[in-house]
Design an enzyme around this catalytic site. Structure first.
Site, PDB file in Angstrom:
ATOM      1  N   GLU A 255       0.885  -1.176   0.000  1.00 49.08           N
ATOM      2  CA  GLU A 255       0.000   0.000   0.000  1.00 49.08           C
ATOM      3  C   GLU A 255       0.914   1.215   0.000  1.00 49.08           C
ATOM      4  O   GLU A 255       1.461   1.580   1.042  1.00 49.08           O
ATOM      5  CB  GLU A 255      -0.881   0.000   1.254  1.00 49.08           C
ATOM      6  CG  GLU A 255      -1.919  -1.093   1.303  1.00 49.08           C
ATOM      7  CD  GLU A 255      -3.097  -0.837   0.378  1.00 49.08           C
ATOM      8  OE1 GLU A 255      -3.186   0.247  -0.229  1.00 49.08           O
ATOM      9  OE2 GLU A 255      -3.930  -1.746   0.247  1.00 49.08           O
ATOM     10  N   CYS A 289      -2.282   9.271   2.160  1.00 47.77           N
ATOM     11  CA  CYS A 289      -1.867   8.669   0.880  1.00 47.77           C
ATOM     12  C   CYS A 289      -2.903   8.944  -0.205  1.00 47.77           C
ATOM     13  O   CYS A 289      -2.565   9.115  -1.373  1.00 47.77           O
ATOM     14  CB  CYS A 289      -1.661   7.173   1.044  1.00 47.77           C
ATOM     15  SG  CYS A 289      -3.061   6.360   1.794  1.00 47.77           S
TER      16      CYS A 289
HETATM   17  P1  NAD Z   1       8.222   5.206   4.840  1.00 51.44           P
HETATM   18  O1  NAD Z   1       8.291   4.321   3.674  1.00 51.44           O
HETATM   19  O2  NAD Z   1       9.339   6.140   5.097  1.00 51.44           O
HETATM   20  O3  NAD Z   1       8.068   4.372   6.177  1.00 51.44           O
HETATM   21  C1  NAD Z   1       7.005   3.451   6.366  1.00 51.44           C
HETATM   22  C2  NAD Z   1       7.440   2.404   7.347  1.00 51.44           C
HETATM   23  O4  NAD Z   1       8.494   1.654   6.765  1.00 51.44           O
HETATM   24  C3  NAD Z   1       7.988   2.960   8.670  1.00 51.44           C
HETATM   25  O5  NAD Z   1       7.561   2.115   9.723  1.00 51.44           O
HETATM   26  C4  NAD Z   1       9.485   2.834   8.475  1.00 51.44           C
HETATM   27  O6  NAD Z   1      10.176   2.707   9.696  1.00 51.44           O
HETATM   28  C5  NAD Z   1       9.576   1.566   7.670  1.00 51.44           C
HETATM   29  N1  NAD Z   1      10.814   1.398   6.893  1.00 51.44           N
HETATM   30  C6  NAD Z   1      11.631   2.360   6.377  1.00 51.44           C
HETATM   31  N2  NAD Z   1      12.644   1.787   5.695  1.00 51.44           N
HETATM   32  C7  NAD Z   1      12.461   0.457   5.775  1.00 51.44           C
HETATM   33  C8  NAD Z   1      13.154  -0.668   5.235  1.00 51.44           C
HETATM   34  N3  NAD Z   1      14.267  -0.518   4.503  1.00 51.44           N
HETATM   35  N4  NAD Z   1      12.676  -1.898   5.472  1.00 51.44           N
HETATM   36  C9  NAD Z   1      11.553  -2.073   6.198  1.00 51.44           C
HETATM   37  N5  NAD Z   1      10.853  -1.057   6.737  1.00 51.44           N
HETATM   38  C10 NAD Z   1      11.300   0.196   6.524  1.00 51.44           C
HETATM   39  O7  NAD Z   1       6.831   5.965   4.718  1.00 51.44           O
HETATM   40  P2  NAD Z   1       6.268   7.073   5.690  1.00 51.44           P
HETATM   41  O8  NAD Z   1       7.017   8.328   5.416  1.00 51.44           O
HETATM   42  O9  NAD Z   1       6.169   6.549   7.083  1.00 51.44           O
HETATM   43  O10 NAD Z   1       4.761   7.190   5.174  1.00 51.44           O
HETATM   44  C11 NAD Z   1       4.409   8.026   4.156  1.00 51.44           C
HETATM   45  C12 NAD Z   1       4.202   7.229   2.900  1.00 51.44           C
HETATM   46  O11 NAD Z   1       3.276   6.175   3.122  1.00 51.44           O
HETATM   47  C13 NAD Z   1       3.583   8.063   1.795  1.00 51.44           C
HETATM   48  O12 NAD Z   1       4.219   7.760   0.579  1.00 51.44           O
HETATM   49  C14 NAD Z   1       2.134   7.603   1.781  1.00 51.44           C
HETATM   50  O13 NAD Z   1       1.483   7.817   0.568  1.00 51.44           O
HETATM   51  C15 NAD Z   1       2.264   6.167   2.129  1.00 51.44           C
HETATM   52  N6  NAD Z   1       1.009   5.645   2.684  1.00 51.44           N
HETATM   53  C16 NAD Z   1       0.262   4.781   1.949  1.00 51.44           C
HETATM   54  C17 NAD Z   1      -0.950   4.300   2.448  1.00 51.44           C
HETATM   55  C18 NAD Z   1      -1.817   3.345   1.672  1.00 51.44           C
HETATM   56  O14 NAD Z   1      -2.678   2.726   2.267  1.00 51.44           O
HETATM   57  N7  NAD Z   1      -1.612   3.194   0.368  1.00 51.44           N
HETATM   58  C19 NAD Z   1      -1.400   4.731   3.705  1.00 51.44           C
HETATM   59  C20 NAD Z   1      -0.599   5.612   4.420  1.00 51.44           C
HETATM   60  C21 NAD Z   1       0.610   6.058   3.912  1.00 51.44           C
END
Ligand code: NAD
Length: 483
Positions: A255, A289
């Site tokens: 997602e 998102c």
């Molecule tokens: P992010 O990708 O920076 O982080 C998301 C999660 O992934 C955090 O818990 C982070 O600690 C973890 N993470 C980071 N690097 C990782 C790795 N290498 N391996 C495993 N886990 C890792 O995203 P964010 O800044 O927290 O959230 C914002 C983003 O999320 C936006 O792009 C938004 O559109 C998206 N989002 C999508 C949905 C959906 O349902 N489609 C919902 C909410 C947010």
């Protein structure tokens, strides 16, 4: 102060116990509304992860959830829902302070989490297979079985409700689950462990770990001890996780981000559009998102829509989340700088900053509600996810042109159509490249309506009955009756 914080419970919830960070490590958590540290949480590392993985496997192998009577599993989820409501007031204050969102939105997030547990609690005993006719000599049927250990990585924008969105169907299907909370606001999600504990969810069936994405998150998703990955977050992280999943061949649900467009025709109800714009791009400071990140407006009403959008943006009441204002801070200084940097490209690309455009000079990480007008569909601000209170308005002449523009990014999460013409709303909705289309109301739908993306917005669906089938796999059993 919250009892949870006073009791030092912002720890990791592992195998039914509250566990300190590896080597006593702690993670500072800031209040984005003041830019001051608010609390800290125990930080999990390799040793805690190993313990959670072992406990999850043992729980799954014992059949803690998978072999429970399905109706009892359903009742367990309903109990979790009740316990979530019991911690709602305490959790909402923590969530408001650590994420910057309003207290009301934080309460709604706990309520939504409870609703997910009720919804999937109701379907836990209705995960039915099929009987497949093979003629008189065979009996053939399918069963749905859980994957095993589900690893779930959660973003910071709606940590509690997104965690519940995946955890509830995962538990309903009988999986053991390990959640990696977001490092920027992990504490309200840690409190969810309290609800699981009080509901007597079997120890090990769910663990919640506070960890750094590039460290704990990366270790979790690369582990050969997990059987499924559920990721909600940004595209680059999703890509990194998919590379890890390619090594272990682990099924993954993605997602990811969006750059969703509303298409506004000349006959649209503009009062409704403005309500939708307010929630679509300014709710949660646009850190959604499925935000209304682009507004494509028919040329004949463009000169009316832009000033209305500007006066909406300029008139929003700004404040700390605890005061329930209309506009709240973004999550961090880094996020604020990212947003400003992207906006600085807008004018070079020919756009006009019609409202906002820069940070607000006050305590906390506040970005001014921003309206970019005359945005070219190819501009960076129209193509990249900004993830802040910024929308891009672009005029169009024909329906075909509007559809091409709406579909003209790498993303495909949601889209919207604003028109009073029923035939056109259906026609355009079918042509929009998105997992969900809102007609005449942004964010129409709810926990029972499937949600997910196309293209770089990801794959798989969350919410609704459809999501349940991400958390199971099909097994076919064919029996010969010959002889
Ligand atoms: P992010 O990708 O920076 O982080 C998301 C999660 O992934 C955090 O818990 C982070 O600690 C973890 N993470 C980071 N690097 C990782 C790795 N290498 N391996 C495993 N886990 C890792 O995203 P964010 O800044 O927290 O959230 C914002 C983003 O999320 C936006 O792009 C938004 O559109 C998206 N989002 C999508 C949905 C959906 O349902 N489609 C919902 C909410 C947010």
């Amino acid at each position: 102060m919250s009892d949870f914080l006073r009791d030092g419970l912002a720890r990791n919830y592992v195998a039914g116990s509250w566990v300190e960070g590896d080597g006593g490590a702690r993670l500072a958590v800031e209040d984005p509304g003041t830019a001051q540290d608010f609390a800290d949480a125990a930080l999990a590392g390799e040793a805690t992860l190993a313990r959670a993985l072992e406990a999850a496997r043992a729980s799954f192998d014992r059949g803690d959830l998978a072999d429970m009577q399905p109706s009892a599993r359903g009742r367990l989820l309903l109990r979790v829902a009740r316990e979530i409501r019991a911690i709602k007031a305490e959790g909402a204050e923590i969530l408001c302070r650590e994420s910057g969102k309003t207290l009301d939105a934080a309460r709604d997030e706990f309520e939504e989490a409870a609703l997910y547990f009720e919804y999937y609690g109701g379907v836990a005993d209705k995960i039915e297979g099929k009987s497949i006719p093979l003629g008189p000599d065979y009996v053939d049927y399918t069963i749905y079985e859980p994957h095993g250990v589900s690893a779930q990585v959660v973003p910071w924008n709606f940590p509690v409700s997104i965690a519940a969105r995946s955890l509830a169907p995962s538990m309903a299907a009988g999986n053991a689950t390990i959640i990696k909370s977001p490092e920027l606001d992990p504490i309200a999600l840690a409190l969810l462990g309290k609800a699981l504990e009080r509901a007597e969810v079997p120890a090990g069936a769910v663990s919640i770990l506070n960890g750094i994405g590039g460290d704990l998150g990366a270790r979790l998703v690369a582990s050969s001890a997990v059987d499924q990955i559920v990721f909600t977050g940004s595209v680059p992280t999703g890509q990194a996780i998919l590379r890890a999943a390619a090594n272990t061949i682990i099924p993954s649900l993605m997602e990811l981000g969006g750059k969703s467009a509303a298409v506004v025709f000349a006959d649209a109800d503009l009062d409704e559009l403005m309500k939708s714009l307010q929630s679509g791009i300014f709710f949660n400071a646009g850190q959604v998102c499925s935000a209304m990140a682009r507004v494509l407006v028919h040329r004949s009403i463009y000169d009316e829509v832009v000033p209305r959008a500007v006066s909406l943006a300029d008139g929003l009441k700004v404040g700390h989340g605890m005061d329930n204002p209309e506009h709240t801070p973004v999550i961090s200084a880094t996020q604020l700088s990212r947003i400003e940097t992207l906006i600085s490209t807008a004018e070079q690309d020919g756009a006009r900053i019609a409202a906002g455009g820069r940070r607000l000079e006050c305590e906390g990480h506040f970005m001014a509600p921003t309206i970019l007008a005359d945005v070219s569909p190819n501009a960076r601000v129209a193509q990249e996810e900004i993830f802040g209170p910024v929308t891009c308005i672009t005029p169009f002449e024909t329906e075909a042109e509007a559809i091409a523009m709406a579909n003209g990014t790498e993303f495909g999460l949601v889209a919207g159509v604003f028109t009073r013409d029923l035939a056109r709303s259906h026609r355009v909705a079918r042509k929009l490249r998105a997992g969900q289309v809102f007609v005449n109301e942004w964010f129409a739908g709810g926990i029972s309506t499937p949600f997910g993306g196309i293209g770089k917005s990801g794959f798989g669906r969350e919410k609704g009955l459809e999501a349940l089938y991400n958390y199971v796999r099909t097994k076919n059993i064919a029996i010969s009756l010959k002889g």
